[in-house]
Design a protein around this motif. Structure first.
Motif, PDB file in Angstrom:
ATOM      1  N   ILE A 122       1.178  -1.132   0.075  1.00 60.77           N
ATOM      2  CA  ILE A 122       0.182   0.343  -0.184  1.00 60.77           C
ATOM      3  C   ILE A 122       1.001   1.195  -0.203  1.00 60.77           C
ATOM      4  N   GLU A 123       1.632   1.042   0.803  1.00 60.69           N
ATOM      5  CA  GLU A 123       2.984   2.340   0.636  1.00 60.69           C
ATOM      6  C   GLU A 123       3.216   2.922  -0.129  1.00 60.69           C
TER       7      GLU A 123
ATOM      8  N   VAL B  96       3.578   5.914  -2.363  1.00 60.78           N
ATOM      9  CA  VAL B  96       4.630   6.726  -3.264  1.00 60.78           C
ATOM     10  C   VAL B  96       4.976   7.379  -4.662  1.00 60.78           C
ATOM     11  N   ASP B  97       3.871   5.795  -5.495  1.00 60.27           N
ATOM     12  CA  ASP B  97       4.681   6.288  -6.604  1.00 60.27           C
ATOM     13  C   ASP B  97       3.416   7.086  -7.185  1.00 60.27           C
ATOM     14  N   GLY B  98       2.575   7.534  -6.081  1.00 58.62           N
ATOM     15  CA  GLY B  98       1.595   8.356  -6.848  1.00 58.62           C
ATOM     16  C   GLY B  98      -0.027   8.151  -7.230  1.00 58.62           C
ATOM     17  N   ALA B  99       0.365   6.658  -6.999  1.00 61.08           N
ATOM     18  CA  ALA B  99      -1.529   6.221  -6.762  1.00 61.08           C
ATOM     19  C   ALA B  99      -2.618   6.480  -6.071  1.00 61.08           C
ATOM     20  N   SER B 100      -4.484   6.957  -6.197  1.00 50.98           N
ATOM     21  CA  SER B 100      -5.205   7.205  -5.298  1.00 50.98           C
ATOM     22  C   SER B 100      -5.766   6.258  -4.455  1.00 50.98           C
TER      23      SER B 100
ATOM     24  N   ILE C  18      -5.868   2.057  -5.708  1.00 49.74           N
ATOM     25  CA  ILE C  18      -5.237   0.963  -4.284  1.00 49.74           C
ATOM     26  C   ILE C  18      -6.291   0.322  -4.534  1.00 49.74           C
ATOM     27  N   PHE C  19      -7.180   0.900  -4.462  1.00 46.36           N
ATOM     28  CA  PHE C  19      -8.364  -0.401  -3.768  1.00 46.36           C
ATOM     29  C   PHE C  19      -8.620  -0.745  -4.914  1.00 46.36           C
ATOM     30  N   GLY C  20      -8.848  -0.656  -6.243  1.00 45.12           N
ATOM     31  CA  GLY C  20      -9.015  -1.520  -7.182  1.00 45.12           C
ATOM     32  C   GLY C  20      -8.294  -2.450  -8.696  1.00 45.12           C
ATOM     33  N   LYS C  21      -7.164  -1.942  -8.137  1.00 43.90           N
ATOM     34  CA  LYS C  21      -5.229  -2.691  -8.647  1.00 43.90           C
ATOM     35  C   LYS C  21      -5.276  -3.627  -7.540  1.00 43.90           C
ATOM     36  N   ILE C  22      -5.358  -3.378  -6.313  1.00 43.13           N
ATOM     37  CA  ILE C  22      -4.100  -3.840  -5.568  1.00 43.13           C
ATOM     38  C   ILE C  22      -5.114  -4.196  -4.485  1.00 43.13           C
ATOM     39  N   ILE C  23      -6.121  -3.717  -3.854  1.00 40.83           N
ATOM     40  CA  ILE C  23      -6.535  -4.299  -2.790  1.00 40.83           C
ATOM     41  C   ILE C  23      -7.464  -5.703  -3.395  1.00 40.83           C
TER      42      ILE C  23
END
Length: 378
Positions: A269-270, A274-278, A282-287
């Motif tokens: 997440i961090e 740092v890479d500028g993701a909103s 983060i929610f849609g592509k990672i979580i």
């Protein structure tokens, strides 16, 4: 230490046997319903599903043609025909009295009280011979113990889906269940991410409120919620029941997903921030991709609960014929078709086949999602 090690095989056997017993306890009735739903209704009424591959014994009562139809042959009067309406079957024994319906074996000759001689062959052909021209208006009754071959048919499902209203109720249940499963998952996923990785005032209080709602019985809120729906114009509608199931399922969904999402590696997440993701990225592509086991585990529970629900559907949809769900239809069939096992078994299997498919399709994620959601948390 050796004593403890020595007990492990016995404990393992006990666990394995218990699991096999539970699997059999759940599988055998389901398999029995499936087999019974394809059987002929007459055979289903007199024998269990475990005899479906063997001949079925039945006692039938047939009647010969009227005496006036007797044909003269060499000075005798003969009546002939077949005791089976369909023209096919196997006769094991026969009789002409209700007190002794199986008095004679197939192929034997039985002397009647009025002087005639009756014989019934294994294929059901009968021959009744009179030495004098018979009189009377009715034919002779014949009691036959028959052995019929196994019969399987699709007529039960055709009748259930197109004549008994199960098809319409099936579509109504799908209309209720799919949105009532998808909507709470979407809302709970967003809420779980916010409660796990976003800082805002009152977060702890909101989480405590969600946990507290888990113990509130839904029965106490049905009538007040229905009154509210009637006031705003969504009572007795699909929208109303979608909102009701969403509200009742959200506390558990938020709790499970929050515990799972909060246990994901913080470094991912961090790094994304740092890479500028909103937060939406983060929610849609990672979580969401990482949370699929937890999402699937809750989807199973929510889908099965909504699909098998009767109480909430009765309150928020009523017994309207156009909106009646499967559980409501089965309740009506039990009252009106309680003796028609072919209708009940076919209807029951139509009702359980979709939950079975959903469970086996997602069951590999169930344990992993539940365990992760129950032991992780922050």
């Amino acid at each position: 230490m050796s004593g403890v090690v020595g007990k492990r095989p016995a404990l393992s056997w006990a666990v394995n046997l218990s699991v096999l017993f539970l699997v059999a306890l759940w599988t055998l009735p389901t398999f029995g319903i499936l087999v019974s739903s394809f059987r002929d209704k007459d055979q289903l009424a007199v024998s269990g599903w475990w005899t479906s591959l063997t001949g079925s014994e039945r006692n039938i009562v047939a009647r010969t043609d009227a005496p006036e139809d007797a044909v003269e042959e060499n000075g005798q009067w003969v009546l002939s025909g077949n005791v089976f309406e369909s023209g096919s079957g196997t006769a094991a024994a026969f009789g002409f009295s209700s007190r002794e319906p199986n008095a004679f074996e197939a192929g034997a000759q039985a002397e009647l009280r009025d002087g005639g001689v009756l014989s019934v062959q294994e294929n059901g052909d009968y021959r009744l011979v009179y030495y004098e021209q018979p009189e009377g208006r009715r034919g002779q009754r014949i009691f036959v113990a028959s052995v019929e071959p196994p019969k399987f048919t699709l007529e039960n499902y055709e009748r259930v889906l197109f004549s008994e209203g199960i098809g319409k109720s099936f579509l109504n249940t799908m209309t209720v269940t799919i949105p009532a499963t998808v909507i709470p998952i979407l809302i709970a996923a967003y809420a779980a991410y916010a409660l796990s990785w976003m800082q805002f005032p009152g977060r702890a209080l909101l989480l405590a409120t969600v946990v507290g709602l888990l113990v509130v019985p839904l029965q106490v809120s049905l009538i007040p919620l229905l009154r509210l729906y009637n006031e705003i114009g969504v009572g007795k509608s699909f929208i109303g029941i979608w909102l009701a199931h969403t509200a009742f399922g959200l506390p558990l969904a938020v709790y499970l997903l929050r515990n799972y999402i909060s246990g994901l590696p913080r470094e991912i997440i961090e790094s994304a921030r740092v890479d500028g993701a909103s937060d939406f990225e983060i929610f849609g592509k990672i979580i969401l991709p990482l949370s699929f086991p937890a999402l699937a585990s809750f989807a199973i529970f929510q889908f099965l609960w909504v699909w098998n629900d009767l109480l909430v559907a009765t309150v928020f949809l009523g017994n309207n014929e156009e909106q009646l769900v499967l559980t409501g239809r089965l309740r009506e069939l039990l009252g009106s078709r309680g003796g028609n096992w072919e209708i009940l078994t076919a209807s029951a299997f139509v009702a359980i086949v979709v939950p079975i498919i959903v469970f086996f399709a997602l069951q590999r994620y169930l344990v992993r999602g539940l365990l992760a959601g129950s032991v992780k948390g922050g």
